[in-house]
Design a protein around this motif. Structure first.
Motif, PDB file in Angstrom:
ATOM      1  N   TRP A 104     -12.702  -0.606   3.043  1.00 12.10           N
ATOM      2  CA  TRP A 104     -12.365  -1.725   2.158  1.00 12.10           C
ATOM      3  C   TRP A 104     -11.340  -2.598   2.865  1.00 12.10           C
ATOM      4  O   TRP A 104     -10.462  -2.088   3.547  1.00 12.10           O
ATOM      5  N   SER A 105     -11.460  -3.912   2.643  1.00 14.01           N
ATOM      6  CA  SER A 105     -10.357  -4.718   3.163  1.00 14.01           C
ATOM      7  C   SER A 105      -9.977  -5.754   2.120  1.00 14.01           C
ATOM      8  O   SER A 105     -10.824  -6.290   1.399  1.00 14.01           O
ATOM      9  N   PHE A 106      -8.697  -5.945   1.996  1.00 16.10           N
ATOM     10  CA  PHE A 106      -8.153  -6.853   0.981  1.00 16.10           C
ATOM     11  C   PHE A 106      -7.365  -7.951   1.665  1.00 16.10           C
ATOM     12  O   PHE A 106      -6.765  -7.719   2.710  1.00 16.10           O
ATOM     13  N   ASP A 107      -7.323  -9.089   1.019  1.00 19.88           N
ATOM     14  CA  ASP A 107      -6.439 -10.158   1.465  1.00 19.88           C
ATOM     15  C   ASP A 107      -5.003  -9.640   1.482  1.00 19.88           C
ATOM     16  O   ASP A 107      -4.562  -9.034   0.516  1.00 19.88           O
ATOM     17  N   GLY A 108      -4.323  -9.883   2.543  1.00 20.63           N
ATOM     18  CA  GLY A 108      -2.906  -9.501   2.595  1.00 20.63           C
ATOM     19  C   GLY A 108      -2.666  -8.031   2.845  1.00 20.63           C
ATOM     20  O   GLY A 108      -1.537  -7.558   2.776  1.00 20.63           O
ATOM     21  N   GLN A 109      -3.747  -7.285   3.112  1.00 21.70           N
ATOM     22  CA  GLN A 109      -3.594  -5.845   3.346  1.00 21.70           C
ATOM     23  C   GLN A 109      -2.788  -5.587   4.621  1.00 21.70           C
ATOM     24  O   GLN A 109      -3.048  -6.174   5.667  1.00 21.70           O
ATOM     25  N   GLN A 110      -1.803  -4.716   4.513  1.00 14.71           N
ATOM     26  CA  GLN A 110      -0.966  -4.403   5.679  1.00 14.71           C
ATOM     27  C   GLN A 110      -1.421  -3.107   6.337  1.00 14.71           C
ATOM     28  O   GLN A 110      -2.007  -2.257   5.685  1.00 14.71           O
ATOM     29  N   GLU A 111      -1.086  -3.003   7.579  1.00 14.76           N
ATOM     30  CA  GLU A 111      -1.350  -1.746   8.275  1.00 14.76           C
ATOM     31  C   GLU A 111      -0.403  -0.675   7.712  1.00 14.76           C
ATOM     32  O   GLU A 111       0.758  -0.962   7.385  1.00 14.76           O
TER      33      GLU A 111
END
Ligand code: N0T
Length: 529
Positions: A432-439
């Motif tokens: 999954w990837s989200f806007d603003g997702q941080q490592e």
């Protein structure tokens, strides 16, 4: 003053190992014990230093202290014994409500005679050094010398005799005999007597014990002949010292090892020759029946090597103890695989405020972050240490820590496969990837681990830190699917499980996610179709 022995409470039976369960337990006060230990620095074995030690024991929430007792301090002059350090140490340990493991630094400390009294060091005639092939003196004392062995044993016996007098309540739960024995840079003693022994057939007892023919050392062991010859004689020395002490006071006996290569002895990297490196354990066990446990001193940061050492030392029902592990942060997570393999003691080394730092083996600075890495699991485990120790004696357990590259791990227990991941956010899946997702901040950090006990077919007790854990069916039949029946976070009160809350919703939808503070989680799995 009127001297009398205090009444012996019912629980004062001698500490011992109990091999009757699924894993070998260390029994103290009649119940399985988990030593959440720390080891003091080498020269902290004086009354004046103890004030630098206790604050660290307390800060780390340890329940056990490993403390040296040196031959030079108890027998400064031959035949004159001074055991007052023991009085002070035991009194303070009791005041702090801690147990002790004493480390007998006799003729062999990291193989060398540094802690032997001056009268031993000065007398090379009575207490000979090993000899090189050219005939010159090697730094280490010879384990073949009866005079050295007898003097060492006599001093150790005085220590044990003193314990018999002052420690009916068993504040001291174990003794380590010598420290990292063996010899660096010289495989065996080339003096005349030992050289003749090396040319002879191996002892009958050894041949019988190993189930091999009684040839010469070289015939029997080929390239490992010199090492194993030294192992036999070093182990026999330690056996004599241990046995003499045990005749005075009965305690579990531990021997610790400076380790060679974790994976192979073929390279010849086997630690000091004659020490209890994993490849020499079969020899040591035959020569030293009084030794109850062998412990690896772990200063290798490679996670695969650490786990291999744990497996090797705990194999075959032998008690698993880690008498030393580096006190750098990376090492803290190995408490999970150690306890998950039935470990009964974990002990980071050099934990005091004396100011000494053994970097690069351990931490460069004992800062709060480093201390907290060890303190967090200890603080969590301490109130349930007896509960875990009892469960580990009765039930199958497993544990793991983040590996070298942080990759996923898995392990089967009966019908269930346990999947373990590191450096993940608690919510969501990898793809999954989200806007603003941080490592994830711990993505590349060597931290995280978990342990698990199988309470019954479908019920597991979990604990961990910085880790995600999931259960999958290992052997599902067609159409059968896994489900969580119930997941309780809780704790142990007087030996009984007490629920604090149930985990559900976000707390279980993406695995069981353990964060900074470890918790106990009791998970019942089930299936539906
Ligand atoms: C340990 C400790 C103490 C190339 C080291 C480890 C302790 C002893 N020895 O701080 O001295 O008493 O048991 C030896 C490991 C040598 C590694 C050399 C790396």
């Amino acid at each position: 003053a009127l001297m009398c022995l205090p009444a012996i409470p019912a629980w004062s039976q001698a500490p011992h190992f109990d091999r009757s369960g699924t894993q070998t337990a260390l029994v103290v006060d009649g119940e399985p014990y988990l030593a959440l230990a720390v080891q003091a620095n080498n020269s902290s074995n004086y009354p004046a230093m103890l004030e630098t030690v206790w604050p660290m024991v307390e800060r780390l929430h340890a329940n056990t202290l490993l403390m040296p007792v040196a031959w030079e301090q108890v027998e400064p002059e031959e035949g004159l014994f001074d055991l007052t350090f023991l009085d002070t140490l035991l009194e303070q340990a009791r005041a702090h409500d801690k147990r002790l493991v004493l480390l007998w630094y006799g003729a062999f400390k990291n193989t060398a005679p540094g802690y032997a009294p001056a009268w031993v060091k000065r007398d090379g005639e009575r207490f000979p050094r090993m000899r090189t092939p050219e005939g010159s003196a090697h730094y280490a004392l010879s384990p073949h010398a009866a005079a050295t062995r007898e003097a060492d044993a006599r001093a150790f016996a005085q220590v044990m005799r003193h314990l018999a007098r002052i420690d009916r309540q068993h504040t001291v739960i174990m003794v380590q005999v010598e420290n990292e024995t063996g010899s660096y840079r010289l495989a065996r003693d080339h003096a005349d007597g030992p050289a003749r022994l090396f040319a002879q057939p191996i002892p009958q007892e050894l041949a019988d014990g190993l189930g091999i023919a009684r040839g010469t050392w070289s015939d029997a062991f080929g390239p490992r002949a010199e090492q194993y010859f030294m192992s036999w004689h070093m182990a026999s020395y330690v056996e004599a010292v241990a046995r003499t002490g045990l005749a005075e006071w009965e305690l579990p006996v531990l021997v610790n090892a400076a380790l060679g290569d974790a994976f192979t002895d073929g390279s010849g990297d086997v630690g000091p020759s004659g020490g209890p490196n994993w490849n020499a354990l079969p020899i040591w066990r035959i020569a030293a029946p009084s030794v109850d446990a062998y412990g690896p001193d772990i200063y290798n940061r490679n996670a695969d090597a650490v786990v291999r050492y744990l497996d090797r030392y705990g194999e075959g029902g032998w008690p698993l103890l880690v008498p030393e592990i580096g006190n750098a942060r990376d090492y803290a997570r190995f408490i999970w695989p150690a306890l998950g393999r039935g470990g009964v003691m974990f002990s980071p080394f050099g934990m005091d405020r004396s100011g000494y730092i053994n970097h690069p083996l351990g931490a460069a600075v004992l800062d709060e972050e480093t201390l907290e890495a060890f303190a967090a699991p200890y603080r969590f485990l301490a109130p349930a240490a007896r509960d875990w120790a009892r469960i580990a004696m009765d039930r199958p357990t497993w544990g793991t820590a983040r590996g070298q590259d942080g990759s996923d791990q898995s392990h089967e227990m009966g019908r269930w496969q346990i999947d373990v991941q590191y450096g993940r956010w608690m919510f969501g899946e990898d793809d999954w990837s989200f806007d603003g997702q941080q490592e994830h901040p711990l993505k590349d950090v060597p931290t995280g681990g978990m342990m698990v006990a199988q309470l019954d077919t479908h019920t597991f007790l979990l604990a961990g830190q910085h880790v995600r854990v999931r259960f999958a069916l290992a052997d599902g039949s067609p159409g059968e699917q896994a489900q969580i029946i119930e997941a309780q976070e809780g704790t142990f009160v007087d030996g009984e499980w007490v629920m604090r809350r149930r985990w559900n919703g976000d707390q279980v939808d993406y695995g069981f996610n353990f964060g900074e503070q470890p918790v106990w989680l009791r998970v019942e799995m089930g299936t539906y179709r």
